[in-house]
Design a protein around this motif. Structure first.
Motif, short mmCIF file in Angstrom:
data_model
loop_
_atom_site.label_atom_id
_atom_site.label_comp_id
_atom_site.label_asym_id
_atom_site.label_seq_id
_atom_site.Cartn_x
_atom_site.Cartn_y
_atom_site.Cartn_z
N ALA A 35 38.13 41.19 36.82
CA ALA A 35 37.10 41.83 37.64
C ALA A 35 35.82 40.99 37.70
N THR A 36 35.39 40.48 36.55
CA THR A 36 34.15 39.68 36.56
C THR A 36 34.34 38.39 37.33
N GLY A 37 35.57 37.88 37.38
CA GLY A 37 35.83 36.69 38.18
C GLY A 37 35.79 36.95 39.67
N THR A 38 35.99 38.22 40.08
CA THR A 38 35.99 38.54 41.52
C THR A 38 34.71 39.26 41.96
N VAL A 41 32.80 37.84 44.98
CA VAL A 41 33.34 37.97 46.33
C VAL A 41 32.38 38.77 47.22
N ALA A 42 31.81 39.84 46.66
CA ALA A 42 30.88 40.68 47.43
C ALA A 42 29.51 40.04 47.57
N MET A 43 29.24 38.99 46.79
CA MET A 43 27.91 38.42 46.74
C MET A 43 27.78 37.13 47.55
N LEU A 160 38.48 45.94 41.77
CA LEU A 160 37.31 46.52 41.13
C LEU A 160 36.10 45.60 41.19
N GLY A 161 36.31 44.29 41.00
CA GLY A 161 35.21 43.35 40.93
C GLY A 161 34.32 43.34 42.17
#
Length: 410
Positions: A35-38, A41-43, A160-161
């Motif tokens: 999750a922290t690796g993805t 993506v939103a940023m 989730l990330g």
């Protein structure tokens, strides 16, 4: 040897973790490392605006974790079988935490690139050992249940990330920092779990650091090439959503809320996950052909959304395309599992996964380069049309192919 046994005994008695508790803390660690690796993506739209990144730079950053995974998996993918689970899990988790620190202090392209690659190292190192650990620690010895949980962490963490990242960046203070500070804190229980867990590998051996890559027997290489073509089709589409999805939603759909942009993109991976987890009993050829035909149907709707700037059509197309992508990827993976000899299965799959990462990363970077040269709108539409044509062509090829083992495969 006495010191190692003593240390293991002291650690176990001090923390008193049961195998069941250790199991769920390792599961938790896998989920949050992915999750922290993805989260970024939103940023990406905010990174692009803050640091003046072009679409080519954004796609390079989006694909950079695959470079780290490509290096780690072939060389260190099975190292926990040789030296033990905990000596791999702890460094993997510490690398993940170090990558999060990199995100917190990122001030431009180079540190972000290094951080993304480091995140790939962490994912590649931790998830392989953690998957084996879940099988070791499963309370009832149900290795299939453990494998299902491991797969769920990859899919769930990817979904989730971006959602977490989108919510923090849209509604919280310090939009490029706070989510990673919270992520760092959330990984502490996982660190406690892997330090305090029982070491499940009693017998140790030397690890061969030669890259474990191997093609299947000569008679099955045609099917392996077909599986590789299928994964190219799958990840041409997936990488478009992963690398440039939020940017497309923000700039082409005119959606300013990054949380909504992230959720719109995650809809693709959500239905892909459903397809992979709920339809794994579908025959290989049927799953592959259906997936490769459903995926272009979703892409047609996505193209319509790009022309009309309608977010609801984009989401519908992502949902349909994601379901098709999941079926196609499931079929390609099934072909490899079917043709790979049991004694070489891990090495053949390592080769296949390298192809997966190259297909995903390479196609995303190509899209980013063309978007920089010819504009995001026209490049995305052209790329999507080509992806659809390739998927339909591969579906027709798969339908005409007999999927069976050759006598020299066994």
């Amino acid at each position: 040897e006495f010191r190692r046994v003593l240390f293991r005994s002291v650690a176990t008695r001090r923390f008193g973790l049961s195998d069941k508790t250790s199991y769920w803390l390792v599961f938790y660690g896998m989920l949050f490392i992915v999750a922290t690796g993805t989260v970024p993506v939103a940023m990406y739209p905010l990174y692009a605006a803050t640091f003046h990144f072009s679409p080519a730079v954004v796609t390079l950053l989006g694909s950079a974790t695959t470079f780290g995974v490509m290096i780690v998996v072939p060389v260190l993918g099975g190292i926990s079988d040789a030296i033990g689970r905990r000596p791999v899990l702890v460094p993997g988790l510490l690398l993940a935490m170090l990558s999060i620190v990199g995100y917190i202090f990122a001030n431009g392209f180079w540190l972000l690139l290094a951080t993304r690659i480091l995140s790939g190292f962490a994912v590649g190192l931790f998830t392989g050992a953690a998957t084996a650990t879940l099988a070791d620690l499963e309370p009832n010895g149900d290795t299939r249940r453990a494998a299902t949980h491991a797969s769920a962490t990859s899919v769930g963490g990817w979904a989730l990330g971006p959602i977490i990242g989108g919510i923090f960046v849209q509604y919280g203070p310090w939009p490029l920092r706070l989510v990673f500070i919270v992520s760092l804190v959330l990984l502490l229980p996982a660190l406690y779990g892997v330090v305090a867990m029982r070491e499940t590998m009693v017998t140790k051996s030397r690890h061969d650091f030669t890259p474990q890559l191997r093609l299947p027997p000569r008679g099955s290489r045609g099917l392996f090439a077909l599986a590789s073509l299928i994964v190219l089709c799958s990840f041409m589409t997936a990488s478009m959503f992963q690398a440039l999805g939020p940017t497309m939603v923000v700039h082409l759909m005119h959606v300013r809320n990054l949380a909504i942009a992230a959720i719109s993109v995650v809809s693709f991976v959500g239905t892909s996950a459903i397809a992979q987890m709920r339809f794994n009993a579908v025959p290989i050829k049927k799953a592959t052909v259906l997936g490769l035909l459903i995926m272009p149907a979703g892409l047609v709707i996505v193209i319509t959304a790009l022309f009309t700037a309608r977010i609801e059509l984009f989401v519908i197309g992502a949902l349909i395309g994601g379901f098709g992508q999941g079926l196609a990827y499931l079929g390609g993976q099934g072909i490899v599992a079917y043709i790979a000899p049991a004694r070489e299965r891990a090495a053949v799959f390592s080769t296949y996964f390298v192809i997966v990462y190259v297909a995903g990363g390479g196609s995303a970077i190509t899209l980013g380069i063309f978007a920089k040269q010819y504009g995001l709108h026209s490049s995305t539409i052209t790329y999507t049309i080509l992806a659809g044509i390739l998927a339909v062509s591969t579906a027709l090829l798969t339908a005409r192919t007999t999927i069976s083992r050759r006598s020299d495969d066994d």
